[in-house]
Design an enzyme around this catalytic site. Structure first.
Site, short mmCIF file in Angstrom:
data_model
loop_
_atom_site.label_atom_id
_atom_site.label_comp_id
_atom_site.label_asym_id
_atom_site.label_seq_id
_atom_site.Cartn_x
_atom_site.Cartn_y
_atom_site.Cartn_z
N SER A 96 0.39 -1.25 -0.26
CA SER A 96 0.14 0.09 0.18
C SER A 96 0.72 1.23 0.34
CB SER A 96 -0.80 0.17 1.30
OG SER A 96 -1.34 -1.26 1.67
N HIS B 30 -0.18 15.71 -2.23
CA HIS B 30 0.52 16.84 -3.14
C HIS B 30 -0.30 18.14 -2.59
CE1 HIS B 30 2.27 13.93 -5.40
NE2 HIS B 30 1.68 13.70 -5.30
N CYS C 242 -4.09 -2.71 0.79
CA CYS C 242 -4.46 -3.64 0.28
C CYS C 242 -4.60 -4.97 1.61
CB CYS C 242 -3.49 -5.14 -0.60
SG CYS C 242 -3.63 -4.01 -2.56
#
Length: 268
Positions: free
Chosen positions: A117, A122, A145
């Site tokens: 994962s 950003h 996951c």
């Protein structure tokens, strides 16, 4: 508590939560605009964003493997974290994984990796060229996951930023298997992303869902209901403006929010 599905082997469902969060501000002069961008860069620099993502990692029950971060010129920052579902013994980690940690304070970008994962963030501060409106956008992706779910961090992420407009996407991909070999395409119940957001938070927003249930795709967008002008004036007091000016500024701010929320230049 709902009974857990017993699985055969590894749960390899991929659960991805994506955020766009927008903060809108009135900054009239060129100096105010530049000061606003500088303020955002200071408030949401790579170090603080790293701390937020590390908190999210704890909340979803994951473990950090690697971090990469960066501040940008003239503005903005990025962070990526690689995570794992279970703790990883030090001897099993690639020696290069955390080799950059000693110089994180000197780096301008942050990136982190997970074994199954990852988390990324950003930032994009900017201002309107002629309407005295500045905006700050932050994009966040949490992809996992296994058993861990990014939905557990929803309220924390919303509360970590000044969130006037929020768009959230959640998708579950792939499949895992139950003990009898039957494919399992979703290992938890979900009708709406809103079900995982605190009721008090939802009361502050107009929220709309666009979901594709047969594909396990969920989309929610949220627009702040109340606009208290003083909260949107950068380095100014509301009493410095006449009633007419206050109304005009309020209308400009609301217009910007509606356009971002709808994804359309609705007043052109």
């Amino acid at each position: 508590m709902a009974e857990k599905i017993k699985l055969y082997g590894f749960n390899n469902l991929t659960k991805t939560l994506s955020f766009n969060i927008y903060d809108v501000c009135y900054a009239k002069t060129e100096r105010e605009k530049n000061e606003y961008v500088a303020y955002i860069d200071e408030q949401y620099n790579a170090e603080r964003l790293t701390n937020i993502l590390c908190d999210v990692t704890d909340m979803i029950g994951a473990h950090v493997l690697n971090i990469s971060k960066q501040n940008y010129d003239p503005q903005g920052a990025s962070v990526t974290i690689l995570i794992s579902e279970m703790p990883m013994p030090a001897e099993t980690l690639d020696p290069s994984c955390n080799s950059g940690l000693e110089i994180l304070s000197k780096r301008e970008t942050v990136c982190g990796h997970l074994d199954k994962s990852h988390l990324t963030v950003h930032t994009y501060p900017e201002f309107h060229p002629n309407q005295a409106i500045s905006t700050f956008r932050v994009d966040i992706d949490v992809s996992t996951c296994g058993k861990i779910s990014p939905l557990n961090a929803l309220d924390y992420l919303i509360g970590s930023f000044d969130s006037d407009i929020i768009t959230i996407d959640y998708r579950v991909r792939g499949f895992t298997r139950e003990m009898d070999g039957r494919k399992c395409y979703l290992d938890h119940k979900i009708a709406s992303i809103q079900d995982f957001i605190d009721a008090k938070t939802l009361q502050e927003y107009d929220a709309q869902d666009i979901n594709v249930y047969q594909s396990n795709i969920f989309h929610t967008k949220m627009l702040i209901k109340e606009l208290h002008l003083q909260n949107y004036l950068f380095n100014n007091d509301v009493l410095e403006f006449s009633p007419k000016e206050r109304l005009e500024i309020t209308n400009r701010l609301r217009r910007e929010m509606i356009e971002i929320y709808t994804g359309m230049n609705v007043y052109e």
